[in-house]
Design a protein around this motif. Structure first.
Motif, PDB file in Angstrom:
ATOM      1  N   ILE A  36       0.838  -1.203   0.000  1.00 32.06           N
ATOM      2  CA  ILE A  36       0.000   0.000   0.000  1.00 32.06           C
ATOM      3  C   ILE A  36       0.868   1.246   0.000  1.00 32.06           C
ATOM      4  CG2 ILE A  36      -0.351   0.219   2.497  1.00 32.06           C
ATOM      5  CD1 ILE A  36      -3.063   0.835  -0.112  1.00 32.06           C
ATOM      6  N   ALA A  37       2.007   1.191   0.658  1.00 31.95           N
ATOM      7  CA  ALA A  37       2.920   2.343   0.669  1.00 31.95           C
ATOM      8  C   ALA A  37       3.454   2.609  -0.736  1.00 31.95           C
ATOM      9  CB  ALA A  37       4.066   2.113   1.641  1.00 31.95           C
ATOM     10  N   VAL A  38       3.830   1.561  -1.432  1.00 30.98           N
ATOM     11  CA  VAL A  38       4.332   1.707  -2.806  1.00 30.98           C
ATOM     12  C   VAL A  38       3.206   2.181  -3.716  1.00 30.98           C
ATOM     13  CG1 VAL A  38       5.252   0.444  -4.794  1.00 30.98           C
ATOM     14  CG2 VAL A  38       6.167   0.025  -2.502  1.00 30.98           C
ATOM     15  N   TRP A  39       2.023   1.578  -3.579  1.00 34.01           N
ATOM     16  CA  TRP A  39       0.891   1.970  -4.418  1.00 34.01           C
ATOM     17  C   TRP A  39       0.535   3.436  -4.175  1.00 34.01           C
ATOM     18  CZ3 TRP A  39      -3.859   3.891  -2.930  1.00 34.01           C
ATOM     19  CH2 TRP A  39      -4.790   4.062  -3.951  1.00 34.01           C
ATOM     20  N   TYR A  40       0.466   3.839  -2.912  1.00 33.15           N
ATOM     21  CA  TYR A  40       0.051   5.199  -2.582  1.00 33.15           C
ATOM     22  C   TYR A  40       1.020   6.223  -3.152  1.00 33.15           C
ATOM     23  CZ  TYR A  40      -2.255   8.904   0.034  1.00 33.15           C
ATOM     24  OH  TYR A  40      -2.951  10.038   0.373  1.00 33.15           O
ATOM     25  N   ALA A  41       2.304   5.898  -3.144  1.00 30.49           N
ATOM     26  CA  ALA A  41       3.307   6.826  -3.682  1.00 30.49           C
ATOM     27  C   ALA A  41       3.075   7.091  -5.167  1.00 30.49           C
ATOM     28  CB  ALA A  41       4.703   6.271  -3.460  1.00 30.49           C
ATOM     29  N   GLY A  42       2.562   6.113  -5.884  1.00 30.80           N
ATOM     30  CA  GLY A  42       2.318   6.278  -7.315  1.00 30.80           C
ATOM     31  C   GLY A  42       0.865   6.514  -7.664  1.00 30.80           C
ATOM     32  N   ALA A  43       0.008   6.666  -6.659  1.00 26.48           N
ATOM     33  CA  ALA A  43      -1.426   6.833  -6.908  1.00 26.48           C
ATOM     34  C   ALA A  43      -1.739   8.224  -7.454  1.00 26.48           C
ATOM     35  CB  ALA A  43      -2.204   6.604  -5.611  1.00 26.48           C
ATOM     36  N   THR A  44      -2.774   8.258  -8.273  1.00 26.76           N
ATOM     37  CA  THR A  44      -3.238   9.538  -8.799  1.00 26.76           C
ATOM     38  C   THR A  44      -4.089  10.228  -7.733  1.00 26.76           C
ATOM     39  OG1 THR A  44      -5.281   8.600  -9.702  1.00 26.76           O
ATOM     40  CG2 THR A  44      -3.322   8.558 -11.133  1.00 26.76           C
ATOM     41  N   VAL A  45      -4.373  11.483  -7.961  1.00 27.94           N
ATOM     42  CA  VAL A  45      -5.243  12.231  -7.046  1.00 27.94           C
ATOM     43  C   VAL A  45      -6.607  11.547  -6.975  1.00 27.94           C
ATOM     44  CG1 VAL A  45      -6.415  14.437  -6.687  1.00 27.94           C
ATOM     45  CG2 VAL A  45      -4.030  14.405  -7.419  1.00 27.94           C
ATOM     46  N   ARG A  46      -7.086  11.079  -8.099  1.00 26.58           N
ATOM     47  CA  ARG A  46      -8.385  10.394  -8.140  1.00 26.58           C
ATOM     48  C   ARG A  46      -8.359   9.132  -7.274  1.00 26.58           C
ATOM     49  NH1 ARG A  46     -11.445   8.093 -13.526  1.00 26.58           N
ATOM     50  NH2 ARG A  46     -13.393   7.595 -12.487  1.00 26.58           N
ATOM     51  N   ASP A  47      -7.264   8.350  -7.380  1.00 21.01           N
ATOM     52  CA  ASP A  47      -7.122   7.148  -6.555  1.00 21.01           C
ATOM     53  C   ASP A  47      -7.144   7.488  -5.072  1.00 21.01           C
ATOM     54  OD1 ASP A  47      -6.839   5.488  -8.807  1.00 21.01           O
ATOM     55  OD2 ASP A  47      -4.643   5.669  -8.788  1.00 21.01           O
ATOM     56  N   LYS A  48      -6.432   8.555  -4.699  1.00 23.67           N
ATOM     57  CA  LYS A  48      -6.356   8.951  -3.288  1.00 23.67           C
ATOM     58  C   LYS A  48      -7.710   9.411  -2.765  1.00 23.67           C
ATOM     59  CE  LYS A  48      -1.450   9.993  -3.529  1.00 23.67           C
ATOM     60  NZ  LYS A  48      -0.395  10.983  -3.437  1.00 23.67           N
ATOM     61  N   HIS A  49      -8.484  10.095  -3.602  1.00 21.71           N
ATOM     62  CA  HIS A  49      -9.828  10.516  -3.196  1.00 21.71           C
ATOM     63  C   HIS A  49     -10.733   9.297  -3.000  1.00 21.71           C
ATOM     64  CE1 HIS A  49      -9.787  15.013  -3.718  1.00 21.71           C
ATOM     65  NE2 HIS A  49      -8.591  14.659  -4.162  1.00 21.71           N
ATOM     66  N   ARG A  50     -10.619   8.342  -3.893  1.00 28.91           N
ATOM     67  CA  ARG A  50     -11.415   7.119  -3.746  1.00 28.91           C
ATOM     68  C   ARG A  50     -11.050   6.384  -2.462  1.00 28.91           C
ATOM     69  NH1 ARG A  50     -11.101   4.611  -9.844  1.00 28.91           N
ATOM     70  NH2 ARG A  50     -12.674   5.955 -10.780  1.00 28.91           N
ATOM     71  N   LEU A  51      -9.756   6.316  -2.173  1.00 30.84           N
ATOM     72  CA  LEU A  51      -9.311   5.665  -0.947  1.00 30.84           C
ATOM     73  C   LEU A  51      -9.845   6.386   0.284  1.00 30.84           C
ATOM     74  CD1 LEU A  51      -7.658   3.485   0.448  1.00 30.84           C
ATOM     75  CD2 LEU A  51      -5.666   4.974   0.276  1.00 30.84           C
ATOM     76  N   GLN A  52      -9.809   7.719   0.268  1.00 34.16           N
ATOM     77  CA  GLN A  52     -10.340   8.499   1.390  1.00 34.16           C
ATOM     78  C   GLN A  52     -11.826   8.208   1.596  1.00 34.16           C
ATOM     79  OE1 GLN A  52      -9.380  12.534   0.365  1.00 34.16           O
ATOM     80  NE2 GLN A  52      -7.361  12.456   1.351  1.00 34.16           N
ATOM     81  N   ARG A  53     -12.555   8.084   0.499  1.00 35.51           N
ATOM     82  CA  ARG A  53     -13.992   7.792   0.587  1.00 35.51           C
ATOM     83  C   ARG A  53     -14.213   6.418   1.221  1.00 35.51           C
ATOM     84  NH1 ARG A  53     -15.655   8.653  -4.680  1.00 35.51           N
ATOM     85  NH2 ARG A  53     -15.699   6.460  -5.158  1.00 35.51           N
ATOM     86  N   ILE A  54     -13.405   5.457   0.847  1.00 32.09           N
ATOM     87  CA  ILE A  54     -13.527   4.105   1.416  1.00 32.09           C
ATOM     88  C   ILE A  54     -13.189   4.103   2.897  1.00 32.09           C
ATOM     89  CG2 ILE A  54     -12.523   1.776   1.363  1.00 32.09           C
ATOM     90  CD1 ILE A  54     -12.204   2.221  -1.710  1.00 32.09           C
ATOM     91  N   VAL A  55     -12.120   4.812   3.265  1.00 32.89           N
ATOM     92  CA  VAL A  55     -11.713   4.883   4.670  1.00 32.89           C
ATOM     93  C   VAL A  55     -12.809   5.540   5.496  1.00 32.89           C
ATOM     94  CG1 VAL A  55     -10.082   5.961   6.287  1.00 32.89           C
ATOM     95  CG2 VAL A  55      -9.249   4.847   4.208  1.00 32.89           C
ATOM     96  N   ARG A  56     -13.375   6.626   5.014  1.00 24.00           N
ATOM     97  CA  ARG A  56     -14.459   7.307   5.755  1.00 24.00           C
ATOM     98  C   ARG A  56     -15.660   6.378   5.915  1.00 24.00           C
ATOM     99  NH1 ARG A  56     -14.599  11.615   2.080  1.00 24.00           N
ATOM    100  NH2 ARG A  56     -12.543  12.493   2.173  1.00 24.00           N
ATOM    101  N   SER A  57     -15.984   5.638   4.874  1.00 25.32           N
ATOM    102  CA  SER A  57     -17.112   4.710   4.924  1.00 25.32           C
ATOM    103  C   SER A  57     -16.834   3.604   5.946  1.00 25.32           C
ATOM    104  CB  SER A  57     -17.348   4.109   3.546  1.00 25.32           C
ATOM    105  OG  SER A  57     -18.360   3.160   3.582  1.00 25.32           O
ATOM    106  N   ALA A  58     -15.616   3.110   5.986  1.00 24.49           N
ATOM    107  CA  ALA A  58     -15.253   2.036   6.927  1.00 24.49           C
ATOM    108  C   ALA A  58     -15.249   2.525   8.367  1.00 24.49           C
ATOM    109  CB  ALA A  58     -13.887   1.485   6.560  1.00 24.49           C
ATOM    110  N   GLU A  59     -14.987   3.818   8.580  1.00 26.36           N
ATOM    111  CA  GLU A  59     -14.957   4.361   9.930  1.00 26.36           C
ATOM    112  C   GLU A  59     -16.345   4.489  10.546  1.00 26.36           C
ATOM    113  OE1 GLU A  59     -12.871   8.020   9.281  1.00 26.36           O
ATOM    114  OE2 GLU A  59     -10.915   7.117   9.652  1.00 26.36           O
ATOM    115  N   LYS A  60     -17.356   4.461   9.733  1.00 32.62           N
ATOM    116  CA  LYS A  60     -18.738   4.623  10.237  1.00 32.62           C
ATOM    117  C   LYS A  60     -19.229   3.411  10.957  1.00 32.62           C
ATOM    118  CE  LYS A  60     -20.035   7.909   6.712  1.00 32.62           C
ATOM    119  NZ  LYS A  60     -20.926   8.250   5.636  1.00 32.62           N
TER     120      LYS A  60
END
Length: 72
Positions: free
Chosen positions: A48-72
């Motif tokens: 995930i560290a390697v993937w995140y370093a090369g992730a696009t802004v769109r990928d990072k936004h999608r990940l943030q959305r998933i993390v927020r959903s999982a926190e609920k």
């Protein structure tokens, strides 16, 4: 950084010799589960560290959305 992460991931990748050695040692099932869990968590963490370093802004936004959903 990505090269270092790749090298670490390669070291931590379970090989046939590691798994066969564990089987030959006749380790308890719980110990085998702990071994595999540790290896898998380590690989996922470095991946995930390697993937995140090369992730696009769109990928990072999608990940943030998933993390927020999982926190609920």
């Amino acid at each position: 950084l990505q090269q270092q992460m790749h090298e670490k991931q390669h070291i931590l990748t379970p090989s046939a010799s590691n798994t066969n050695a564990c089987k030959k040692a006749k380790l308890p099932a719980q110990m085998m589960v702990q071994f595999y869990t540790a290896i898998i968590e380590s690989i996922l963490t470095s991946s995930i560290a390697v993937w995140y370093a090369g992730a696009t802004v769109r990928d990072k936004h999608r990940l943030q959305r998933i993390v927020r959903s999982a926190e609920k």
